[in-house]
Design a protein around this motif. Structure first.
Motif, PDB file in Angstrom:
ATOM      1  N   ARG A  62       0.424 -10.051   6.002  1.00  0.00           N
ATOM      2  CA  ARG A  62       1.271  -8.858   6.475  1.00  0.00           C
ATOM      3  C   ARG A  62       0.796  -7.477   5.970  1.00  0.00           C
ATOM      4  O   ARG A  62       1.225  -6.648   6.792  1.00  0.00           O
ATOM      5  CB  ARG A  62       2.856  -9.057   6.215  1.00  0.00           C
ATOM      6  CG  ARG A  62       3.178  -8.841   4.897  1.00  0.00           C
ATOM      7  CD  ARG A  62       4.510  -8.762   4.849  1.00  0.00           C
ATOM      8  NE  ARG A  62       5.371 -10.137   5.137  1.00  0.00           N
ATOM      9  CZ  ARG A  62       6.041 -10.492   6.129  1.00  0.00           C
ATOM     10  NH1 ARG A  62       6.356  -9.489   7.129  1.00  0.00           N
ATOM     11  NH2 ARG A  62       6.551 -11.702   6.291  1.00  0.00           N
ATOM     12  N   GLY A  63      -0.087  -7.175   5.087  1.00  0.00           N
ATOM     13  CA  GLY A  63      -0.786  -5.921   4.742  1.00  0.00           C
ATOM     14  C   GLY A  63       0.070  -5.342   3.628  1.00  0.00           C
ATOM     15  O   GLY A  63      -0.413  -4.178   3.341  1.00  0.00           O
ATOM     16  N   PHE A  64       1.291  -6.103   3.177  1.00  0.00           N
ATOM     17  CA  PHE A  64       1.766  -5.313   2.061  1.00  0.00           C
ATOM     18  C   PHE A  64       2.800  -6.318   1.252  1.00  0.00           C
ATOM     19  O   PHE A  64       3.139  -7.458   1.850  1.00  0.00           O
ATOM     20  CB  PHE A  64       2.645  -4.088   2.375  1.00  0.00           C
ATOM     21  CG  PHE A  64       3.657  -4.445   3.588  1.00  0.00           C
ATOM     22  CD1 PHE A  64       4.870  -5.173   3.241  1.00  0.00           C
ATOM     23  CD2 PHE A  64       3.366  -4.053   4.943  1.00  0.00           C
ATOM     24  CE1 PHE A  64       5.788  -5.083   4.373  1.00  0.00           C
ATOM     25  CE2 PHE A  64       4.206  -4.628   5.947  1.00  0.00           C
ATOM     26  CZ  PHE A  64       5.248  -5.166   5.639  1.00  0.00           C
ATOM     27  N   PHE A  65       3.042  -5.967  -0.183  1.00  0.00           N
ATOM     28  CA  PHE A  65       4.047  -6.974  -0.844  1.00  0.00           C
ATOM     29  C   PHE A  65       5.132  -6.410  -0.550  1.00  0.00           C
ATOM     30  O   PHE A  65       5.346  -5.275  -0.803  1.00  0.00           O
ATOM     31  CB  PHE A  65       3.431  -6.679  -2.312  1.00  0.00           C
ATOM     32  CG  PHE A  65       2.236  -7.266  -2.740  1.00  0.00           C
ATOM     33  CD1 PHE A  65       2.261  -8.577  -3.241  1.00  0.00           C
ATOM     34  CD2 PHE A  65       0.911  -6.675  -2.652  1.00  0.00           C
ATOM     35  CE1 PHE A  65       1.063  -9.118  -3.316  1.00  0.00           C
ATOM     36  CE2 PHE A  65      -0.086  -7.191  -3.226  1.00  0.00           C
ATOM     37  CZ  PHE A  65       0.039  -8.657  -3.449  1.00  0.00           C
TER      38      PHE A  65
ATOM     39  N   PRO B 227      -1.235 -18.895  -5.463  1.00  0.00           N
ATOM     40  CA  PRO B 227      -2.282 -18.140  -5.473  1.00  0.00           C
ATOM     41  C   PRO B 227      -1.837 -16.435  -5.191  1.00  0.00           C
ATOM     42  O   PRO B 227      -2.489 -15.623  -5.840  1.00  0.00           O
ATOM     43  CB  PRO B 227      -3.223 -18.225  -4.334  1.00  0.00           C
ATOM     44  CG  PRO B 227      -2.824 -19.709  -3.592  1.00  0.00           C
ATOM     45  CD  PRO B 227      -1.288 -19.637  -4.243  1.00  0.00           C
ATOM     46  N   TRP B 228      -0.876 -16.144  -4.500  1.00  0.00           N
ATOM     47  CA  TRP B 228      -0.092 -14.776  -4.564  1.00  0.00           C
ATOM     48  C   TRP B 228       0.498 -14.367  -5.932  1.00  0.00           C
ATOM     49  O   TRP B 228       0.806 -13.163  -6.011  1.00  0.00           O
ATOM     50  CB  TRP B 228       0.788 -14.642  -3.472  1.00  0.00           C
ATOM     51  CG  TRP B 228      -0.207 -15.018  -2.336  1.00  0.00           C
ATOM     52  CD1 TRP B 228      -0.066 -15.910  -1.354  1.00  0.00           C
ATOM     53  CD2 TRP B 228      -1.151 -13.695  -1.595  1.00  0.00           C
ATOM     54  NE1 TRP B 228      -1.115 -15.452  -0.240  1.00  0.00           N
ATOM     55  CE2 TRP B 228      -1.717 -14.344  -0.671  1.00  0.00           C
ATOM     56  CE3 TRP B 228      -1.646 -12.514  -2.130  1.00  0.00           C
ATOM     57  CZ2 TRP B 228      -2.597 -13.727   0.286  1.00  0.00           C
ATOM     58  CZ3 TRP B 228      -2.485 -11.992  -1.354  1.00  0.00           C
ATOM     59  CH2 TRP B 228      -3.111 -12.476  -0.270  1.00  0.00           C
ATOM     60  N   ALA B 229       0.965 -15.299  -6.840  1.00  0.00           N
ATOM     61  CA  ALA B 229       1.412 -14.756  -7.940  1.00  0.00           C
ATOM     62  C   ALA B 229       0.475 -14.130  -8.812  1.00  0.00           C
ATOM     63  O   ALA B 229       0.699 -13.208  -9.434  1.00  0.00           O
ATOM     64  CB  ALA B 229       1.976 -16.250  -8.898  1.00  0.00           C
TER      65      ALA B 229
ATOM     66  N   TYR C 160       7.770 -10.649  -7.471  1.00  0.00           N
ATOM     67  CA  TYR C 160       7.762  -9.381  -6.897  1.00  0.00           C
ATOM     68  C   TYR C 160       9.429  -9.268  -6.589  1.00  0.00           C
ATOM     69  O   TYR C 160       9.776  -8.933  -5.512  1.00  0.00           O
ATOM     70  CB  TYR C 160       7.151  -9.302  -5.490  1.00  0.00           C
ATOM     71  CG  TYR C 160       6.863  -7.870  -4.913  1.00  0.00           C
ATOM     72  CD1 TYR C 160       5.887  -7.325  -5.584  1.00  0.00           C
ATOM     73  CD2 TYR C 160       7.655  -7.306  -4.222  1.00  0.00           C
ATOM     74  CE1 TYR C 160       5.427  -5.778  -5.092  1.00  0.00           C
ATOM     75  CE2 TYR C 160       7.448  -5.785  -3.791  1.00  0.00           C
ATOM     76  CZ  TYR C 160       6.485  -5.233  -4.401  1.00  0.00           C
ATOM     77  OH  TYR C 160       6.095  -4.039  -3.767  1.00  0.00           O
ATOM     78  N   GLY C 161      10.142  -8.904  -8.087  1.00  0.00           N
ATOM     79  CA  GLY C 161      11.425  -8.787  -7.880  1.00  0.00           C
ATOM     80  C   GLY C 161      11.721  -7.394  -7.809  1.00  0.00           C
ATOM     81  O   GLY C 161      11.078  -6.374  -7.662  1.00  0.00           O
TER      82      GLY C 161
ATOM     83  N   LEU D  40       7.149  -0.775  -0.948  1.00  0.00           N
ATOM     84  CA  LEU D  40       6.332  -1.622  -0.279  1.00  0.00           C
ATOM     85  C   LEU D  40       4.809  -1.512  -0.567  1.00  0.00           C
ATOM     86  O   LEU D  40       4.306  -0.312  -0.248  1.00  0.00           O
ATOM     87  CB  LEU D  40       6.576  -1.546   1.437  1.00  0.00           C
ATOM     88  CG  LEU D  40       7.653  -1.636   1.702  1.00  0.00           C
ATOM     89  CD1 LEU D  40       7.890  -1.243   3.267  1.00  0.00           C
ATOM     90  CD2 LEU D  40       8.307  -3.121   1.396  1.00  0.00           C
ATOM     91  N   PHE D  41       4.209  -2.133  -1.430  1.00  0.00           N
ATOM     92  CA  PHE D  41       2.931  -2.050  -2.001  1.00  0.00           C
ATOM     93  C   PHE D  41       1.798  -2.442  -0.867  1.00  0.00           C
ATOM     94  O   PHE D  41       1.483  -3.589  -0.866  1.00  0.00           O
ATOM     95  CB  PHE D  41       2.589  -2.611  -3.320  1.00  0.00           C
ATOM     96  CG  PHE D  41       1.439  -2.098  -4.104  1.00  0.00           C
ATOM     97  CD1 PHE D  41       1.583  -1.285  -5.079  1.00  0.00           C
ATOM     98  CD2 PHE D  41       0.038  -2.554  -3.521  1.00  0.00           C
ATOM     99  CE1 PHE D  41       0.164  -1.030  -5.846  1.00  0.00           C
ATOM    100  CE2 PHE D  41      -1.210  -2.244  -4.212  1.00  0.00           C
ATOM    101  CZ  PHE D  41      -0.890  -1.226  -5.308  1.00  0.00           C
TER     102      PHE D  41
END
Length: 487
Positions: free
Chosen positions: A411-414, A425-427, A451-452, A473-474
Motif C-alpha cells: 500500500r506504500g506505507f506502514f 516477512p514484514w516483521a 507497528y504499534g 504513516l511511514f
C-alpha cells in the motif's frame, strides 16, 4: 587642477607621448589619463607604458581608462585590470562609456557589471566617463561611482581657461572631473576640483578592514584627515571635503557649503573616506554622519556608542565633543558647540584633530577630564578589526544512517492495524524501521517487529526532525528524507 587625457587611436600617432601630445599642454597639466585598453583585444601596450612612464617621470598625477566595446563586461574588466596591474593603487581608474564602437550602448546594466567587478577585485571605485546620454543610461549607479563628465560648451575651443558653463548631471550630484574640450588637438583637456591628496585617495586600494588590527583601523581614521592639516577654508581641498560629505548621501537633511561651520563634517568625512560610515541601522562602524554636533550625539546614543563621562580617558579614533559654556563642575550635559577626532592621548593630555579650527584643519590639546568636554563618541573598533575575533565553530559533518532501510509494503506505507503487516516477512521490515527511527529521533522503542503505538509515536518524532508531515504513516516521503538525513 587641470589635466589631459590621451590615446593611441588610429595607429598613425607617434609611439612616444611627447611626439603625439603638444609639449606645452603636457608640461602644463597637473594630471595625465591614458587609454589602456578597449574591448578584450586592444593593442598599443607600448604606447600606454611609455606615456604612463613619461607622465610619472614628469611628476604628474596619472590615470588609466578602458574604452567599453560592449562585449562581456566581466571579460573586458579582467582585460583592463591585467594591463594596468602595475599601476593599481597609483593611478585613478576609469571606464569610458560612449556610443562609438560600443555594441552595448543603451544597456543600463553593462557599466554596473564592469565597475562592480573592478571594485570587487581592487576595492577601487572607478570613474565613469560619459556624457549626458550615458548619464541617463546609468542612473541606477549614480553617486556609487564618481563621474568624469564629457561636455563641450564650445566644441572648437582648445585652451586651458575653463569655460563658465553649468551642466545638470542629475542624478549625480556633481561631476568629479570635467572634460571640456574635444577639438581634435590630439588631446582632450579636463578640470577637477580635487587636490593631489584627493586624487591619490581615489587611486588608493581600499584594504579589507577585516585584515587590520584595531590599532590599524583607529589610525586609518586619523590618517584620512590629518593629511589635510593646514588647508584653507574656502579653498579647493575644503570644497573637495564638502563634496565627500554631500555625495555620501548619509546626511540628506542638509547640503554643506563653504559658508557653514564644518567641524562635524570633518569628523564624518574621516569615517566616510575610510569606508567605515553608514546609515543608522546599517551595521557600519560609524552611523553618526552629521553636520550638527547635537544631532551627532543623538545618533551616537541610538547606536549605543555615546559616553557621557567627561573623565573618560579616550583612545585614538574616538570622537570628542565640546561645550564652551561648561560651568566646570560635574558631567557637562549642555549643548555641544564643537567636535574633533582624538589623535592621541597619553593619559593626561588629549591631542585633538579638528576641522573648522582657525579656519583650517588643525590640532588642539586639552587635559583629560578638562573643562569644556561635553562627552565622547566611542566607535566599537574592535568589532571591525581582525583582532580577538572568535573562530567560528564548524558544525561537525553529520553522517548518514549506516543500517539497512525498510522496504515499503504494497500500500506504500506502514500503518497501524494493517493486517498485511502481520505476515512474518514484514516483521523484519518493521524491525528495520524501528532501528531507523530510534537512530533519527533518539528514541529507545523495543525492536519487536510490531507497528504499534510506541512505534507510531517514534515515527512522528522522526518525521518532525525530517521536516515531513507528522502523521505516523511511514511512507515513501519519510523514507526518502530518512535516507538523506545526517546526524
Amino acid at each position: 587642477m587641470l589635466g589631459i587625457d590621451v590615446y593611441q587611436g588610429d595607429g598613425k600617432r607617434g609611439k612616444y607621448p611627447l611626439k603625439q601630445v603638444p609639449m606645452k599642454a603636457f608640461t602644463e597639466s597637473d594630471f595625465v589619463i591614458v587609454k589602456a585598453t578597449q574591448g578584450t583585444s586592444y593593442g598599443h601596450e607600448d604606447f600606454f607604458e611609455k606615456t604612463m612612464q613619461a607622465a610619472i617621470n614628469a611628476k604628474k598625477l596619472v590615470g588609466c581608462y578602458h574604452y567599453a566595446a560592449g562585449n562581456d563586461p566581466i571579460a573586458e574588466a579582467k582585460f583592463f585590470l591585467k594591463r594596468v596591474k602595475k599601476y593599481i593603487g597609483k593611478a585613478v581608474l576609469a571606464l569610458d562609456w560612449e556610443r562609438g564602437q560600443n555594441k552595448a550602448w543603451g544597456d543600463k546594466t553593462w557599466c554596473k557589471k564592469f565597475l562592480s567587478h573592478v571594485k570587487k577585485e581592487t576595492g577601487i571605485s572607478c570613474l565613469l566617463y560619459t556624457g549626458l546620454d550615458g548619464i541617463k543610461q546609468n542612473a541606477g549607479i549614480a553617486n556609487q561611482y564618481p563621474l568624469w563628465f564629457a561636455g563641450y560648451p564650445n566644441p572648437k575651443y582648445s585652451g586651458w581657461k575653463v569655460p563658465s558653463f553649468k551642466y545638470n548631471v542629475s542624478p549625480w550630484k556633481a561631476f568629479l572631473i570635467w572634460q571640456y574640450t574635444s577639438s581634435g588637438e590630439k588631446i582632450d583637456r579636463n578640470t577637477t576640483g580635487m587636490t593631489r591628496e584627493a586624487w591619490l585617495d581615489l587611486a588608493a586600494v581600499k584594504t579589507n578592514i577585516s585584515t587590520k588590527t584595531e590599532s590599524d583601523v583607529r589610525k586609518s581614521v586619523i590618517s584620512a584627515i590629518s593629511k589635510y592639516k593646514g588647508i584653507k577654508e574656502g579653498g579647493e581641498t575644503h570644497k573637495y571635503l564638502i563634496n565627500v560629505f554631500n555625495n555620501s548621501g548619509l546626511c540628506k537633511r542638509y547640503k554643506m557649503t563653504t559658508k557653514d561651520a564644518w567641524c562635524a563634517m570633518t569628523v564624518s568625512d574621516a569615517f566616510i573616506l575610510t569606508s567605515l560610515a553608514g546609515k543608522p541601522g546599517s551595521g557600519a562602524l560609524f552611523q553618526c554622519v552629521e553636520c550638527s554636533c547635537t544631532k551627532m550625539i543623538e545618533l551616537a546614543k541610538k547606536q549605543g556608542i555615546w559616553n557621557e563621562k567627561d573623565s573618560y580617558v579616550p583612545k585614538i579614533g574616538d570622537v570628542i565633543l565640546y561645550d564652551w559654556q561648561d560651568p566646570g563642575s560635574g558631567d557637562n550635559k549642555g549643548t555641544p558647540d564643537h567636535v574633533g577626532l582624538v589623535a592621541s592621548c597619553d593619559g593626561k593630555t588629549i591631542t585633538v584633530l579638528e576641522g573648522n579650527y582657525k579656519n583650517s584643519i588643525g590640532e588642539r590639546t586639552i587635559k583629560v577630564n578638562g573643562k569644556n568636554i561635553r562627552g565622547f563618541i566611542c566607535p566599537k573598533y574592535k568589532l571591525y578589526s581582525s583582532e580577538d575575533k572568535p573562530e567560528e565553530k564548524k558544525k561537525p559533518e553529520g553522517k548518514l544512517y549506516s543500517g539497512k532501510f525498510p522496504s515499503l509494503p504494497p500500500r506504500g506505507f506502514f500503518q497501524f492495524g494493517d493486517g498485511y503487516l502481520q505476515y512474518r516477512p514484514w516483521a523484519t521490515q518493521i524491525r528495520r524501521l524501528q532501528k531507523l527511527v530510534n537512530w533519527i529521533a533518539g528514541t529507545n522503542i523495543k525492536v519487536d517487529g510490531d507497528y504499534g503505538k510506541a512505534t507510531i509515536d517514534a515515527v512522528k518524532k522522526a518525521q518532525k526532525l525530517l521536516g515531513v508531515k507528522e502523521d505516523g504513516l511511514f511512507g515513501a516521503t519519510t523514507l526518502a528524507k530518512a535516507k538523506s538525513y545526517k546526524k
